[in-house]
Design an enzyme around this catalytic site. Structure first.
Site, PDB file in Angstrom:
ATOM      1  N   GLY A   2     -31.867  -2.592   1.986  1.00  0.00           N
ATOM      2  CA  GLY A   2     -31.599  -3.897   1.393  1.00  0.00           C
ATOM      3  C   GLY A   2     -32.564  -4.959   1.888  1.00  0.00           C
ATOM      4  O   GLY A   2     -33.024  -5.809   1.116  1.00  0.00           O
ATOM      5  N   SER A  50     -28.405  -1.207  -1.310  1.00  0.00           N
ATOM      6  CA  SER A  50     -28.676  -0.393  -0.126  1.00  0.00           C
ATOM      7  C   SER A  50     -27.643   0.722  -0.003  1.00  0.00           C
ATOM      8  O   SER A  50     -26.436   0.467  -0.048  1.00  0.00           O
ATOM      9  CB  SER A  50     -28.637  -1.293   1.113  1.00  0.00           C
ATOM     10  OG  SER A  50     -28.788  -0.519   2.277  1.00  0.00           O
ATOM     11  N   ALA A  51     -28.113   1.955   0.169  1.00  0.00           N
ATOM     12  CA  ALA A  51     -27.229   3.128   0.115  1.00  0.00           C
ATOM     13  C   ALA A  51     -26.170   3.140   1.212  1.00  0.00           C
ATOM     14  O   ALA A  51     -25.041   3.572   0.981  1.00  0.00           O
ATOM     15  CB  ALA A  51     -28.071   4.409   0.197  1.00  0.00           C
ATOM     16  N   HIS A  52     -26.524   2.677   2.421  1.00  0.00           N
ATOM     17  CA  HIS A  52     -25.585   2.877   3.532  1.00  0.00           C
ATOM     18  C   HIS A  52     -24.360   1.972   3.457  1.00  0.00           C
ATOM     19  O   HIS A  52     -23.426   2.111   4.243  1.00  0.00           O
ATOM     20  CB  HIS A  52     -26.288   2.741   4.885  1.00  0.00           C
ATOM     21  CG  HIS A  52     -26.596   1.351   5.342  1.00  0.00           C
ATOM     22  ND1 HIS A  52     -25.758   0.663   6.185  1.00  0.00           N
ATOM     23  CD2 HIS A  52     -27.632   0.526   5.093  1.00  0.00           C
ATOM     24  CE1 HIS A  52     -26.287  -0.527   6.448  1.00  0.00           C
ATOM     25  NE2 HIS A  52     -27.430  -0.629   5.788  1.00  0.00           N
ATOM     26  N   THR A 106     -45.328   7.383   1.157  1.00  0.00           N
ATOM     27  CA  THR A 106     -44.717   8.592   0.607  1.00  0.00           C
ATOM     28  C   THR A 106     -43.219   8.369   0.433  1.00  0.00           C
ATOM     29  O   THR A 106     -42.548   7.916   1.356  1.00  0.00           O
ATOM     30  CB  THR A 106     -44.956   9.779   1.566  1.00  0.00           C
ATOM     31  OG1 THR A 106     -46.361   9.895   1.769  1.00  0.00           O
ATOM     32  CG2 THR A 106     -44.395  11.069   1.013  1.00  0.00           C
ATOM     33  N   CYS A 156     -24.988 -11.551  16.457  1.00  0.00           N
ATOM     34  CA  CYS A 156     -25.453 -12.531  17.434  1.00  0.00           C
ATOM     35  C   CYS A 156     -26.858 -12.145  17.850  1.00  0.00           C
ATOM     36  O   CYS A 156     -27.222 -10.970  17.883  1.00  0.00           O
ATOM     37  CB  CYS A 156     -24.526 -12.622  18.629  1.00  0.00           C
ATOM     38  SG  CYS A 156     -24.278 -11.074  19.486  1.00  0.00           S
TER      39      CYS A 156
HETATM   40  C1  LIG Z   1     -26.487  -5.046   4.882  1.00  0.00           C
HETATM   41  C2  LIG Z   1     -27.016  -6.148   4.027  1.00  0.00           C
HETATM   42  C3  LIG Z   1     -28.399  -6.312   3.823  1.00  0.00           C
HETATM   43  C4  LIG Z   1     -29.417  -5.459   4.533  1.00  0.00           C
HETATM   44  O1  LIG Z   1     -29.452  -4.147   4.048  1.00  0.00           O
HETATM   45  P1  LIG Z   1     -30.143  -3.012   4.954  1.00  0.00           P
HETATM   46  O2  LIG Z   1     -30.169  -1.809   4.063  1.00  0.00           O
HETATM   47  O3  LIG Z   1     -29.263  -2.829   6.142  1.00  0.00           O
HETATM   48  O4  LIG Z   1     -31.500  -3.500   5.297  1.00  0.00           O
HETATM   49  C5  LIG Z   1     -28.814  -7.318   2.967  1.00  0.00           C
HETATM   50  N1  LIG Z   1     -27.939  -8.125   2.343  1.00  0.00           N
HETATM   51  C6  LIG Z   1     -26.611  -8.000   2.503  1.00  0.00           C
HETATM   52  C7  LIG Z   1     -25.695  -8.901   1.759  1.00  0.00           C
HETATM   53  C8  LIG Z   1     -26.108  -7.007   3.356  1.00  0.00           C
HETATM   54  O5  LIG Z   1     -24.782  -6.893   3.529  1.00  0.00           O
END
Ligand SMILES: *Cc1c(COP(=O)(O)O)cnc(C)c1O
Length: 390
Positions: free
Chosen positions: A82, A210-212, A248, A336
């Site tokens: 993300g 973002s996948a996670h 890649t 923090c």
């Molecule tokens: C977690 C988050 C991100 C960052 O995504 P990552 O894949 O961890 O870099 C960006 N924006 C929001 C609103 C998020 O909750």
């Protein structure tokens, strides 16, 4: 003589209430990814059967993600998450359109990956308007309208706040930006895989996910880039991802992202209903049973899995440690920096005093959260607050 030592082992049940930070990878996602580490390990740019197999998996994954968003396959760019998707959207567009205008609008409650990129662009000579939000965390459309000028090249507003859970009026913003022919970026990292998203209906031009955050792997995400919207690349040294992202491709990651979104699509509507019922029960019980507790964010227009509170006369870090000791994993909602607790910019934006903001707690629910877990959480939270105030 044989001595048998029996070590007494008390196993504490640990419960995770921090799904807004990250989620476990679904076992079906892991299975889908595994072949791409070993037998199907090819480089998607290679001109042989190993490469072609990797490329096919990559393009199939792109198609799945595009379908979920109501987009086209070639409008999906894979990124490392993300953060990178947000950086690419803001920097890539600002640099590409710098001769057209130098004004950018973002909301004051964006994720740091948007806010700090906006500040960086300010240093590069762009003008940035940080839109205020109301006490519930929503931007005002009339303020947006009056902030727009013929220099405005980009508006970036998150779909929902990772901190207080408020959902922004994206469709209404999209109507305004489309009418003025201004590019609209949405950080949908908290909503993708949780709420339906249609980039056509919402008039969105750029969208990050973002996948996670929805049971996929960490380190992979995507940026939707509407056909006809051009960005400068932030990474140099390769023409992968239509020249927008050299390096890649993470084929296993892309496959995992697609599998995760596919699984999410099957259950997200039911999960949203189930989790928001649990959320509303939790909120009602906290407000009823803990004096000096206050809910942050919008009562209705909020993420199905988010409950964010501040507690009077409580230090959030101490509360988190107390909860962790009894097996509850939660969050204050904002990270923090280097141990120094800066008051959250989001809580400041909605008018929460720094004093009160120090007592923040974010509870975020997930697919495996049950009513029993919520009951257990309530019992432990009420006790922890009592203990800390005593
Ligand atoms: C977690 C988050 C991100 C960052 O995504 P990552 O894949 O961890 O870099 C960006 N924006 C929001 C609103 C998020 O909750």
């Amino acid at each position: 003589m044989v001595f048998i030592l029996i070590r007494e082992k008390r196993v504490m049940k640990k419960t995770y209430f921090d799904y807004a930070s990250t989620t476990p990878v679904d076992a079906r996602v892991v299975s889908a990814m595994l072949p791409f580490f070993t037998e199907k390990f090819g480089n998607a740019s290679s001109a042989h059967s190993f490469g072609f197999a990797a490329q096919k998996a990559l393009e199939d994954s792109r198609e799945t993600i595009a379908k979920f968003l109501g987009a086209r396959r070639e409008e999906i760019v894979f990124t490392s998450g993300g953060t990178e998707a947000n950086n690419l959207a803001l920097m890539g567009l600002a640099h590409r359109l710098k001769d057209k205008g130098n004004h950018i609008i973002v909301s004051a409650i964006e994720h740091p990956s948007v806010l700090e990129t906006a500040r960086y662009l300010e240093k590069q000579g762009f003008q940035v308007t940080y839109l205020n939000v109301n006490a519930q965390g929503q931007i005002a459309l009339d303020q947006l309208r009056s902030a727009l000028s013929d220099q405005t090249i980009l508006v970036s507003v998150m779909h929902a706040s990772n901190e207080i859970g408020t959902v922004e009026p994206i469709a209404e913003i999209g109507r305004i930006t489309r009418e003025r022919k201004i590019i609209f970026h949405v950080d949908a990292v908290q909503t993708a895989g949780h709420l339906p998203i249609d980039v056509q209906a919402l008039n969105v031009d750029l969208l990050s996910l973002s996948a996670h955050k929805f049971y996929g792997p960490k380190g992979v995400g995507a940026l939707y880039v509407r056909k006809g919207v051009h960005l400068d690349s932030c990474l140099l040294g390769g023409d992968q991802e239509q020249g927008l992202r050299a390096s890649t491709q993470n084929v296993a990651g892309a496959v995992g992202l697609a599998k995760a979104i596919d699984l999410a699509a099957q259950t997200m509507v039911d999960e949203a209903v189930r989790q928001s019922a649990l959320r509303d029960f939790l909120i009602a019980e906290v407000l009823k049973n803990i004096d000096g507790a206050r809910l942050n964010g919008h009562a209705q227009e909020r993420l199905p899995n988010n409950a964010h509170f501040v507690f009077e006369k409580i230090k959030g870090e101490a509360l988190l440690m107390n909860l962790d000791r009894v097996g509850i994993a939660a969050s204050m909602g904002s990270a923090c920096k280097a141990g120094l607790m800066e008051p959250s910019h989001v809580l400041r934006a909605i008018g929460v005093s720094d004093d009160l903001a120090a007592g923040a707690l974010r509870i975020s629910l997930g697919r495996s959260t049950t009513r029993t877990e919520i009951d257990d959480l309530l019992e432990k939270l009420i006790a922890a607050v009592k203990r800390l105030r005593a």
